[in-house]
Design a protein around this motif. Structure first.
Motif, PDB file in Angstrom:
ATOM      1  N   HIS A  23       0.559  -0.943   0.041  1.00  0.00           N
ATOM      2  CA  HIS A  23      -0.727  -0.298   0.567  1.00  0.00           C
ATOM      3  C   HIS A  23       0.701   1.470  -0.073  1.00  0.00           C
ATOM      4  O   HIS A  23       0.702   2.464  -0.923  1.00  0.00           O
ATOM      5  N   VAL A  24       2.485   1.175   0.484  1.00  0.00           N
ATOM      6  CA  VAL A  24       3.042   2.156   1.091  1.00  0.00           C
ATOM      7  C   VAL A  24       3.765   2.424  -0.581  1.00  0.00           C
ATOM      8  O   VAL A  24       3.907   3.514  -1.179  1.00  0.00           O
ATOM      9  N   GLY A  25       4.483   1.672  -1.323  1.00  0.00           N
ATOM     10  CA  GLY A  25       4.972   1.022  -2.397  1.00  0.00           C
ATOM     11  C   GLY A  25       6.357   0.977  -1.521  1.00  0.00           C
ATOM     12  O   GLY A  25       7.443   1.622  -2.162  1.00  0.00           O
ATOM     13  N   ILE A  26       6.748   0.400  -1.050  1.00  0.00           N
ATOM     14  CA  ILE A  26       8.412   0.809  -0.626  1.00  0.00           C
ATOM     15  C   ILE A  26       8.340  -0.740   0.109  1.00  0.00           C
ATOM     16  O   ILE A  26       7.705  -1.455  -0.033  1.00  0.00           O
ATOM     17  N   THR A  27       9.508  -1.171   0.499  1.00  0.00           N
ATOM     18  CA  THR A  27      10.344  -2.536   0.706  1.00  0.00           C
ATOM     19  C   THR A  27       9.651  -2.721   1.675  1.00  0.00           C
ATOM     20  O   THR A  27      10.178  -2.271   2.630  1.00  0.00           O
ATOM     21  N   ARG A  28      10.077  -4.093   2.156  1.00  0.00           N
ATOM     22  CA  ARG A  28       9.682  -4.222   3.568  1.00  0.00           C
ATOM     23  C   ARG A  28      10.598  -3.957   4.621  1.00  0.00           C
ATOM     24  O   ARG A  28      10.670  -3.232   5.945  1.00  0.00           O
ATOM     25  N   GLY A  29      12.171  -4.362   3.872  1.00  0.00           N
ATOM     26  CA  GLY A  29      13.307  -3.597   5.083  1.00  0.00           C
ATOM     27  C   GLY A  29      13.021  -2.525   5.007  1.00  0.00           C
ATOM     28  O   GLY A  29      13.712  -1.761   5.992  1.00  0.00           O
ATOM     29  N   TYR A  30      12.777  -1.607   4.031  1.00  0.00           N
ATOM     30  CA  TYR A  30      12.758  -0.352   4.606  1.00  0.00           C
ATOM     31  C   TYR A  30      11.362   0.533   5.244  1.00  0.00           C
ATOM     32  O   TYR A  30      11.919   0.958   6.164  1.00  0.00           O
ATOM     33  N   LEU A  31      10.856  -0.076   5.453  1.00  0.00           N
ATOM     34  CA  LEU A  31       9.501   0.059   5.751  1.00  0.00           C
ATOM     35  C   LEU A  31       9.531  -0.246   7.968  1.00  0.00           C
ATOM     36  O   LEU A  31      10.232  -0.049   8.366  1.00  0.00           O
ATOM     37  N   THR A  32      11.210  -1.667   7.095  1.00  0.00           N
ATOM     38  CA  THR A  32      10.956  -2.116   8.716  1.00  0.00           C
ATOM     39  C   THR A  32      12.048  -0.991  10.154  1.00  0.00           C
ATOM     40  O   THR A  32      12.054  -0.520  10.536  1.00  0.00           O
ATOM     41  N   HIS A  33      12.963  -0.521   9.055  1.00  0.00           N
ATOM     42  CA  HIS A  33      14.097   0.532   9.354  1.00  0.00           C
ATOM     43  C   HIS A  33      13.340   1.559   9.565  1.00  0.00           C
ATOM     44  O   HIS A  33      13.897   2.238  10.694  1.00  0.00           O
ATOM     45  N   ILE A  34      12.201   2.294   8.605  1.00  0.00           N
ATOM     46  CA  ILE A  34      12.253   3.376   9.055  1.00  0.00           C
ATOM     47  C   ILE A  34      11.093   3.729  10.872  1.00  0.00           C
ATOM     48  O   ILE A  34      11.082   4.881  10.899  1.00  0.00           O
ATOM     49  N   PHE A  35      10.526   2.715  10.532  1.00  0.00           N
ATOM     50  CA  PHE A  35       9.286   1.967  11.647  1.00  0.00           C
ATOM     51  C   PHE A  35      10.742   2.115  13.065  1.00  0.00           C
ATOM     52  O   PHE A  35      10.242   2.875  14.117  1.00  0.00           O
ATOM     53  N   GLN A  36      11.530   1.631  13.456  1.00  0.00           N
ATOM     54  CA  GLN A  36      11.764   1.338  14.382  1.00  0.00           C
ATOM     55  C   GLN A  36      13.465   2.787  14.392  1.00  0.00           C
ATOM     56  O   GLN A  36      12.997   3.152  15.627  1.00  0.00           O
ATOM     57  N   GLN A  37      13.626   3.451  13.170  1.00  0.00           N
ATOM     58  CA  GLN A  37      13.986   4.874  13.558  1.00  0.00           C
ATOM     59  C   GLN A  37      12.747   5.771  14.381  1.00  0.00           C
ATOM     60  O   GLN A  37      13.460   6.954  15.124  1.00  0.00           O
ATOM     61  N   SER A  38      11.582   5.538  13.540  1.00  0.00           N
ATOM     62  CA  SER A  38      10.232   7.100  13.615  1.00  0.00           C
ATOM     63  C   SER A  38       9.866   5.969  15.761  1.00  0.00           C
ATOM     64  O   SER A  38      10.014   7.043  16.650  1.00  0.00           O
ATOM     65  N   LEU A  39       9.507   4.958  15.292  1.00  0.00           N
ATOM     66  CA  LEU A  39       8.855   4.581  16.185  1.00  0.00           C
ATOM     67  C   LEU A  39       9.416   3.644  17.797  1.00  0.00           C
ATOM     68  O   LEU A  39       8.427   3.217  18.832  1.00  0.00           O
ATOM     69  N   HIS A  40      10.288   3.211  17.452  1.00  0.00           N
ATOM     70  CA  HIS A  40      11.082   1.817  18.252  1.00  0.00           C
ATOM     71  C   HIS A  40      10.641   0.905  18.129  1.00  0.00           C
ATOM     72  O   HIS A  40      10.912  -0.091  19.019  1.00  0.00           O
ATOM     73  N   THR A  41       9.964   0.215  17.033  1.00  0.00           N
ATOM     74  CA  THR A  41       9.403  -1.344  17.280  1.00  0.00           C
ATOM     75  C   THR A  41       8.946  -1.062  15.262  1.00  0.00           C
ATOM     76  O   THR A  41       9.653  -0.772  14.747  1.00  0.00           O
ATOM     77  N   SER A  42       8.441  -2.355  15.484  1.00  0.00           N
ATOM     78  CA  SER A  42       8.791  -3.289  14.144  1.00  0.00           C
ATOM     79  C   SER A  42       6.989  -2.434  13.409  1.00  0.00           C
ATOM     80  O   SER A  42       5.988  -2.765  14.135  1.00  0.00           O
ATOM     81  N   PRO A  43       6.829  -2.905  12.528  1.00  0.00           N
ATOM     82  CA  PRO A  43       5.536  -2.870  11.544  1.00  0.00           C
ATOM     83  C   PRO A  43       4.930  -3.547  12.019  1.00  0.00           C
ATOM     84  O   PRO A  43       3.321  -3.512  12.374  1.00  0.00           O
ATOM     85  N   TYR A  44       4.800  -4.756  12.261  1.00  0.00           N
ATOM     86  CA  TYR A  44       4.635  -6.072  12.832  1.00  0.00           C
ATOM     87  C   TYR A  44       4.199  -5.920  14.326  1.00  0.00           C
ATOM     88  O   TYR A  44       2.525  -6.295  14.799  1.00  0.00           O
ATOM     89  N   GLU A  45       5.199  -4.889  15.094  1.00  0.00           N
ATOM     90  CA  GLU A  45       4.865  -4.942  16.471  1.00  0.00           C
ATOM     91  C   GLU A  45       3.794  -3.740  16.461  1.00  0.00           C
ATOM     92  O   GLU A  45       2.796  -3.702  17.539  1.00  0.00           O
ATOM     93  N   TYR A  46       4.005  -2.951  15.975  1.00  0.00           N
ATOM     94  CA  TYR A  46       3.138  -2.114  15.442  1.00  0.00           C
ATOM     95  C   TYR A  46       1.242  -2.417  15.482  1.00  0.00           C
ATOM     96  O   TYR A  46       0.380  -1.226  15.817  1.00  0.00           O
ATOM     97  N   LEU A  47       1.309  -3.121  14.401  1.00  0.00           N
ATOM     98  CA  LEU A  47      -0.406  -3.854  13.950  1.00  0.00           C
ATOM     99  C   LEU A  47      -0.827  -4.119  15.285  1.00  0.00           C
ATOM    100  O   LEU A  47      -1.895  -4.615  15.459  1.00  0.00           O
ATOM    101  N   LEU A  48      -0.001  -5.606  15.738  1.00  0.00           N
ATOM    102  CA  LEU A  48      -0.607  -6.357  16.637  1.00  0.00           C
ATOM    103  C   LEU A  48      -0.484  -5.238  17.957  1.00  0.00           C
ATOM    104  O   LEU A  48      -1.259  -5.376  18.127  1.00  0.00           O
TER     105      LEU A  48
END
Length: 302
Positions: A214-239
């Motif tokens: 949906h966002v249009g980026i790779t899983r690796g990059y999404l995980t990287h920017i979530f860790q930088q911004s929110l200090h968590t992974s996309p999966y943990e945020y969804l959960l």
């Protein structure tokens, strides 16, 4: 992560020169209040060495004192704020001649660190300077006055936590020498876009890959920017969003657990119950039946 705070009774203490509300239930994963208080300390009063499980922010109303963290000593006075990180051992002491009066507020959640960064704090910058004393004190005093365990007061306490942090953020950003530092970075736009997608679709069986598509980026990059911004992974945020919504439904409705499971994206009620217990330390059924009680005390912590 929501933990089982039903094991501890909420405690409210109000004595001369000291008031504190603590052991509040953690009913959110995004941003939640743990405890807060206000104290006029006696000369040379020391707290610590001690550690906390959440972020703890003190704001000095008057007087002076010292704060020791990571072998660094900070000398603080009126309008200074000092930040304690989770699991960090610190000590702070009131001045022997001009002891401080301060308020404190402890909180945690996925958005906690983002709020602190927006207010100018970092691992290297532990001290802030804020002059909106009246507004900050009002937030703490309103929370303390709303100590009764009603749903109305819960909303009041939550709103005042948000207000307290918003006041810090506004003052810091208005005083920042370079306003461009406060502009939204392109990667933050991706994070915000992903969060919006999650919040609008958590009730469906979406995956991290669906978010990436949906966002249009790779899983690796999404995980990287979530860790930088929110200090968590996309999966943990969804959960976290799903567990947070489920917790609210369990407490505010009489819907069957299997229906709540469907409403937060789990078609298998057993799988939902298992992961709910993993994240909260308590089953959905036990969480629903648990209740806070308020203990009024005339004895303060050390």
């Amino acid at each position: 992560m929501i933990m089982d705070s039903a094991k501890k009774e909420v405690k409210y203490t109000e004595i001369e020169k000291y008031s504190c509300l603590e052991f509040l239930r953690k009913n959110s994963v995004e941003l939640y209040l743990n405890y807060c208080g206000k104290e006029t300390c006696p000369p040379s009063h020391t707290y610590g060495p001690a550690s906390r499980q959440e972020y703890l922010l003190h704001y000095v109303i008057d007087g002076e004192g010292t704060f020791i963290a990571n072998d660094t000593t900070y000398h603080l006075k009126k309008h200074d704020a000092f930040l304690i990180f989770p699991e960090e051992i610190t000590t702070y002491t009131a001045d022997s001649s001009y002891p401080w009066t301060y308020v404190w507020i402890a909180f945690d959640g996925i958005k906690a660190w983002e709020c602190l960064e927006q207010a100018g704090f970092s691992k290297a910058k532990r001290i802030g300077h804020f002059h909106r004393e009246t507004k900050l004190i009002h937030c703490i005093e309103t929370i303390l006055a709303s100590h009764e365990l009603t749903y109305y007061n819960e909303l009041i306490r939550e709103s005042q936590l948000f207000s307290f942090l918003a006041i810090l953020i506004q003052e810091y950003q208005e005083s920042t020498a370079n306003p461009e530092e406060n502009l939204v970075l392109p990667q933050q736009s991706y994070v915000d876009y992903a969060i919006t997608f999650i919040e609008n679709n958590y009730q469906k069986e979406i995956t991290v890959q669906d978010i990436c598509s949906h966002v249009g980026i790779t899983r690796g990059y999404l995980t990287h920017i979530f860790q930088q911004s929110l200090h968590t992974s996309p999966y943990e945020y969804l959960l976290g969003i799903r567990i947070n919504k489920a917790s609210s439904l369990l407490k505010t409705t009489s819907l069957p657990i299997n229906q709540i499971s469907l409403m937060v994206g789990y078609h298998d009620a057993l799988a939902f119950s298992k992961i709910f217990k993993q994240k909260t330390g308590i089953s959905p059924r036990a969480f629903r039946s648990s209740s806070n009680t308020l203990v009024l005390s005339d004895k303060k912590n050390l």
